[in-house]
Design a protein around this motif. Structure first.
Motif, mmCIF file in Angstrom:
data_model
loop_
_atom_site.group_PDB
_atom_site.id
_atom_site.type_symbol
_atom_site.label_atom_id
_atom_site.label_comp_id
_atom_site.label_asym_id
_atom_site.label_seq_id
_atom_site.Cartn_x
_atom_site.Cartn_y
_atom_site.Cartn_z
ATOM 1 N N GLY A 1 -16.781 3.373 1.697
ATOM 2 C CA GLY A 1 -15.715 3.209 0.989
ATOM 3 C C GLY A 1 -14.926 4.533 0.803
ATOM 4 N N GLU A 2 -15.638 5.739 1.020
ATOM 5 C CA GLU A 2 -15.252 7.018 0.350
ATOM 6 C C GLU A 2 -13.954 7.211 1.335
ATOM 7 O OE1 GLU A 2 -18.136 9.915 0.523
ATOM 8 O OE2 GLU A 2 -16.749 11.389 -0.100
ATOM 9 N N PRO A 3 -14.177 7.485 2.694
ATOM 10 C CA PRO A 3 -12.913 7.586 3.527
ATOM 11 C C PRO A 3 -11.621 6.881 3.455
ATOM 12 C CG PRO A 3 -14.799 6.842 4.688
ATOM 13 C CD PRO A 3 -15.494 7.043 3.503
ATOM 14 N N ILE A 4 -11.978 5.578 3.163
ATOM 15 C CA ILE A 4 -10.843 4.695 2.992
ATOM 16 C C ILE A 4 -10.191 4.909 1.688
ATOM 17 C CG2 ILE A 4 -10.056 2.176 2.943
ATOM 18 C CD1 ILE A 4 -12.551 1.494 4.329
ATOM 19 N N LEU A 5 -10.964 5.289 0.593
ATOM 20 C CA LEU A 5 -10.268 5.560 -0.820
ATOM 21 C C LEU A 5 -9.499 6.772 -0.818
ATOM 22 C CD1 LEU A 5 -10.448 3.711 -3.432
ATOM 23 C CD2 LEU A 5 -12.002 5.290 -4.277
ATOM 24 N N LEU A 6 -10.225 7.871 -0.040
ATOM 25 C CA LEU A 6 -9.471 9.201 0.177
ATOM 26 C C LEU A 6 -8.256 9.001 0.642
ATOM 27 C CD1 LEU A 6 -12.568 11.804 0.547
ATOM 28 C CD2 LEU A 6 -10.776 11.459 -1.158
ATOM 29 N N GLY A 7 -8.160 8.346 1.948
ATOM 30 C CA GLY A 7 -6.924 7.872 2.672
ATOM 31 C C GLY A 7 -5.921 7.329 1.936
ATOM 32 N N VAL A 8 -6.288 6.597 1.062
ATOM 33 C CA VAL A 8 -5.237 5.912 0.164
ATOM 34 C C VAL A 8 -4.855 6.961 -0.895
ATOM 35 C CG1 VAL A 8 -4.904 4.184 -1.759
ATOM 36 C CG2 VAL A 8 -6.195 3.467 0.246
ATOM 37 N N PHE A 9 -5.616 7.724 -1.411
ATOM 38 C CA PHE A 9 -5.319 8.908 -2.504
ATOM 39 C C PHE A 9 -4.200 9.804 -1.791
ATOM 40 C CE2 PHE A 9 -9.280 8.497 -5.147
ATOM 41 C CZ PHE A 9 -8.643 7.582 -6.045
ATOM 42 N N VAL A 10 -4.649 9.935 -0.515
ATOM 43 C CA VAL A 10 -3.899 11.087 0.136
ATOM 44 C C VAL A 10 -2.459 10.459 0.534
ATOM 45 C CG1 VAL A 10 -3.431 12.259 2.238
ATOM 46 C CG2 VAL A 10 -5.497 12.451 1.019
ATOM 47 N N PHE A 11 -2.482 9.092 0.776
ATOM 48 C CA PHE A 11 -1.162 8.421 1.203
ATOM 49 C C PHE A 11 -0.228 8.429 -0.359
ATOM 50 C CE2 PHE A 11 1.394 4.771 1.288
ATOM 51 C CZ PHE A 11 2.285 4.830 2.256
ATOM 52 N N LEU A 12 -0.919 7.983 -1.272
ATOM 53 C CA LEU A 12 -0.254 8.162 -2.401
ATOM 54 C C LEU A 12 0.322 9.127 -3.076
ATOM 55 C CD1 LEU A 12 -2.145 5.233 -4.612
ATOM 56 C CD2 LEU A 12 -0.110 4.950 -3.326
ATOM 57 N N VAL A 13 -0.508 10.008 -3.158
ATOM 58 C CA VAL A 13 0.074 11.572 -3.588
ATOM 59 C C VAL A 13 1.041 12.066 -2.691
ATOM 60 C CG1 VAL A 13 -0.675 13.761 -4.071
ATOM 61 C CG2 VAL A 13 -2.145 11.858 -4.908
ATOM 62 N N GLY A 14 0.660 12.008 -1.184
ATOM 63 C CA GLY A 14 1.459 12.517 -0.368
ATOM 64 C C GLY A 14 3.035 11.955 -0.591
ATOM 65 N N SER A 15 3.176 10.394 -0.735
ATOM 66 C CA SER A 15 4.693 9.897 -0.838
ATOM 67 C C SER A 15 4.987 10.416 -2.209
ATOM 68 C CB SER A 15 4.168 8.477 -0.964
ATOM 69 O OG SER A 15 3.676 8.067 0.393
ATOM 70 N N ALA A 16 4.339 10.409 -3.422
ATOM 71 C CA ALA A 16 4.618 10.531 -4.570
ATOM 72 C C ALA A 16 5.487 12.058 -4.586
ATOM 73 C CB ALA A 16 3.877 10.172 -5.630
ATOM 74 N N ALA A 17 4.628 13.008 -3.906
ATOM 75 C CA ALA A 17 4.968 14.340 -4.037
ATOM 76 C C ALA A 17 6.134 14.680 -3.453
ATOM 77 C CB ALA A 17 3.842 15.327 -3.575
ATOM 78 N N THR A 18 6.397 14.045 -2.193
ATOM 79 C CA THR A 18 7.526 14.194 -1.353
ATOM 80 C C THR A 18 8.815 13.537 -1.937
ATOM 81 O OG1 THR A 18 6.166 13.961 0.534
ATOM 82 C CG2 THR A 18 8.430 13.769 0.835
ATOM 83 N N PHE A 19 8.569 12.480 -2.699
ATOM 84 C CA PHE A 19 9.725 11.857 -3.510
ATOM 85 C C PHE A 19 10.164 12.905 -4.736
ATOM 86 C CE2 PHE A 19 11.728 8.803 -6.262
ATOM 87 C CZ PHE A 19 12.912 8.333 -5.486
ATOM 88 N N SER A 20 9.213 13.494 -5.265
ATOM 89 C CA SER A 20 9.523 14.013 -6.607
ATOM 90 C C SER A 20 10.344 15.245 -6.039
ATOM 91 C CB SER A 20 8.377 14.414 -6.963
ATOM 92 O OG SER A 20 7.770 15.645 -6.528
ATOM 93 N N ARG A 21 10.559 15.529 -4.820
ATOM 94 C CA ARG A 21 11.467 16.702 -4.609
ATOM 95 C C ARG A 21 12.905 16.393 -4.410
ATOM 96 N NH1 ARG A 21 8.326 19.585 0.651
ATOM 97 N NH2 ARG A 21 9.869 21.081 0.226
ATOM 98 N N TYR A 22 13.141 15.084 -4.642
ATOM 99 C CA TYR A 22 14.288 14.735 -4.677
ATOM 100 C C TYR A 22 15.047 14.327 -6.022
ATOM 101 C CZ TYR A 22 13.927 13.553 0.131
ATOM 102 O OH TYR A 22 13.448 13.407 1.581
ATOM 103 N N ILE A 23 14.348 14.774 -6.942
ATOM 104 C CA ILE A 23 14.503 15.003 -8.459
ATOM 105 C C ILE A 23 15.022 16.330 -8.481
ATOM 106 C CG2 ILE A 23 13.995 14.812 -10.682
ATOM 107 C CD1 ILE A 23 11.439 13.316 -10.095
ATOM 108 N N PRO A 24 16.780 16.170 -8.871
ATOM 109 C CA PRO A 24 17.331 17.664 -8.811
ATOM 110 C C PRO A 24 16.516 18.803 -9.626
ATOM 111 C CG PRO A 24 18.642 16.059 -9.286
ATOM 112 C CD PRO A 24 17.446 15.211 -9.410
ATOM 113 N N GLU A 25 15.958 18.388 -10.970
ATOM 114 C CA GLU A 25 15.290 19.575 -11.578
ATOM 115 C C GLU A 25 14.115 20.016 -10.890
ATOM 116 O OE1 GLU A 25 16.399 16.419 -12.644
ATOM 117 O OE2 GLU A 25 17.574 16.905 -14.363
ATOM 118 N N VAL A 26 13.276 19.232 -10.215
ATOM 119 C CA VAL A 26 12.245 19.661 -9.603
ATOM 120 C C VAL A 26 12.566 20.625 -8.377
ATOM 121 C CG1 VAL A 26 10.144 18.762 -8.027
ATOM 122 C CG2 VAL A 26 10.710 17.683 -10.135
#
Lengths: 412, 412
Positions: free
Chosen positions: B106-131
């Motif tokens: 389960g470890e690599p799968i769960l880590l993959g999911v984490f990377v996907f979620l954090v990667g998407s969220a961080a990329t999206f946060s850059r569109y918030i003007p203050e950030v």
């Protein structure tokens, strides 16, 4: 608890707004997450990891820094990164070889001098406008690779192997980025630039029509409430002059004025993009910039016009010279409606990439109205001169009012 | 050979021009080279290198990407980098621990999911003007560190040690950058912003005076040829109306119009800067932005005025109504000279950071002249109305001419 949930709701609303403003942002974020997951697969698939060793981190770094919103942006960063790494690697190996000739004591000193010279030169080169526009990121990567390879205390054979590994992993990273940006919902900078330019022309037309037309929906822009025409609004028979400052169409030119930065970056990226859709590789993107400059000049004249129209509305005259006023009003309506038609035609011609043909009719009608107006007034020389002087004085008194505002703001 | 030496000479001339435009660029380049040489010393001093091992490369990377022109820029990037690394490191270790609970499969799968979620969220946060404005670089580094630590197949104890090493080397890199930017010829964003704002006010004043004064030299700006006043130039007794378009002072407002991007970035950086010279830590930098917006509005009115003045010049009237013209001319001269004086006073007050006192006199004189002018004209209602309508029509016909230019440019 209530204030906390309020903050959370407010933040969620803000996020939703950011997503609504351009839904492609969500798509891009998911694509970035996907690219990162893909590259991390390299870590888990053992045979690949074993052959590359520690250099695999460079693939991850590459994906994080190269992934951009548009295809052109990703390509530009990816090529910059790959080329800069290559050039810097060769230079650094050369520097190493030259330094080794100086013996064990001279080597670190000579390498230090090389790093200082290359570092200063590369930093300075970023102030050259052409380099700044297209190769800014490449210079950073060049400097990075050169310092890393140059100052490392490895032997030259090791360095060449290391450079080879690193270049391969960077290439893999760039390939993954390109795969996700080009094949999954591609966002083309060229298309955005095309849309921005036609959108600007449409906005100028909307200002002159005094309307937010539904044509915009077809261009996938957000729908804006429908308003009545500038021609009829300001100079028509039913012109009310009321709440003129609140009219949305009088604000529409402002986004044109502020489009320069976005236009410039889209243009830089579009130049890197390969053939796609109706655009060939060497599409004349510079023309869009020239057109954009003209549009912004026009928008800035519109700003002056708005300030005059709102002043005119505030100083509600009794109908002192109804005949002349009606005449000028009719001329104004003719000028604005015909130029608006011409702009719409231009925008359509650019959008469909055909040669504009029926435009010139509208344009010549508008130009004729403008020159007729000037000719008619030039008959009464005295009035014309006073009028012209008065325009200058009136604009100057606007400036005085604005300087008054600046003074107030400074005193605060 | 001749054409080659021509190219080389041309390039050298360009470099010299870049350096002349702002000599601090040369200083900054040398500082960047120095910082790189300093950090490479770490590589050569063996005890340090041995204790940190491969992580030393992060010190070099940090110096290359953190070194910025101004102190504020370097501080902002350095703090962003250090904080983002810290936060991402903790999160990644947490993700690793959570993933390990799921067993080997389960470890690599769960880590993959984490990377996907954090990667998407961080990329999206850059569109918030203050950030975007303050933490854009931090988000990149956060994502980089999280993916690197998160996807690495090390055990957790190793990761913590690695994170510790990496953080130390990054801190060393940031320290070296700060040392060179703060202690060797520091370039403060706050000072530049201060200079830009007073410079803008001075340029507005110059436009109204129609002169490039020598005061500018004191503010360390390049010397510009002396020209005669706008008051006397356009409305004085000796006004010649000749070659008005060539007059340099009629172009001076343009650089004010284009100052927004630079002002915004300087303001962002200035907020990170500690106390220096006459500026305290929480200096009201936002006020400079507000003042800048007002200055740009004023400059845009000046653009409208210039277009009117040049039209007026082109249509050379015989002196049809000399008395009235002289009256208006005198009013214009009074308005422009007094507002210019007020602006000079404001600029001086901001420059020396004192409360502006003698300004209000000039300002009230200018305002009185403006309202007198309006009052006088409002007596003749019919003339005023025609005049106002005519202003609108005349501006509109300017817009028609500009749209004609757009049409031409599109047809090409």
């Amino acid at each position: 608890v209530d204030s906390l949930s309020c903050t959370v709701l407010g933040f969620a609303g803000k996020l939703a707004q950011v997503a609504r403003d351009d839904p492609r942002r969500v798509v891009h974020s998911l694509k970035a997450g996907l690219a990162l997951t893909l590259v991390s697969v390299i870590y888990y698939v053992t045979p690949l990891f074993n052959s590359w060793g520690d250099s695999t981190v460079w693939a991850v770094i590459t994906v994080v820094v190269v992934m951009e919103f548009t295809v052109g942006g990703t390509l530009s960063r990816g090529l910059n990164r790959a080329l800069a790494t290559l050039v810097a690697g060769f230079l650094a190996v050369g520097a190493h070889m030259a330094a080794q000739l100086c013996g064990e004591k001279g080597e670190p000193i000579l390498l230090g001098v090389f790093v200082f010279l290359v570092g200063s030169a590369a930093t300075f080169s970023r102030y050259i406008p052409e380099v700044k526009a297209r190769y800014d990121y490449g210079v950073t990567i060049f400097l990075l690779t050169f310092s890393l390879v140059g100052v490392s205390s490895y032997r030259v054979e090791e360095i060449i192997e290391l450079a080879h590994e690193r270049f391969t992993t960077i290439a893999v990273g760039v390939a993954i980025c390109l795969f996700t940006t080009v094949f999954i919902f591609p966002i083309w900078a060229g298309e955005d630039l095309h849309k921005l330019t036609t959108g600007n022309l449409d906005k100028l037309a909307e200002f002159l029509e005094g309307t937010y037309s539904n044509d915009l929906d077809e261009l996938e822009f957000p729908c804006i409430p429908y308003d009545k025409g500038m021609g009829s609004e300001c100079f028509g028979e039913n012109s009310s002059w009321e709440n003129l400052e609140d009219k949305a169409f009088l604000q529409v030119y402002k986004s044109v004025l502020n489009s320069k930065v976005r236009e410039d970056s889209l243009c830089t990226f579009a130049k890197w993009e390969p053939m796609h859709g109706k655009f060939c590789f060497r599409h004349p993107w510079n023309q869009y910039q020239k057109l954009g400059t003209l549009c912004r000049q026009c928008a800035s004249s519109m700003e002056a016009l708005v300030s005059c129209v709102t002043t005119l509305k505030k100083s509600q005259y009794p109908e002192a010279n109804p005949e002349l006023c009606q005449k000028i009003g009719a001329t104004c309506a003719a000028m604005s409606l015909n130029s608006a038609k011409a702009l719409r035609g231009l925008s359509l011609a650019i959008w469909t990439m055909t040669t504009p043909s029926p435009i010139n009719n509208d344009m010549s009608t508008a130009t004729k109205a403008a020159s007729d107006f000037r000719a008619e007034f030039s008959e009464d020389v005295a009035l014309l001169q006073v009028m012209h002087m008065a325009i200058v004085a009136s604009l100057l008194s606007d400036i005085v009012i604005q300087i008054g505002r600046i003074t107030e703001s400074t005193n605060n």
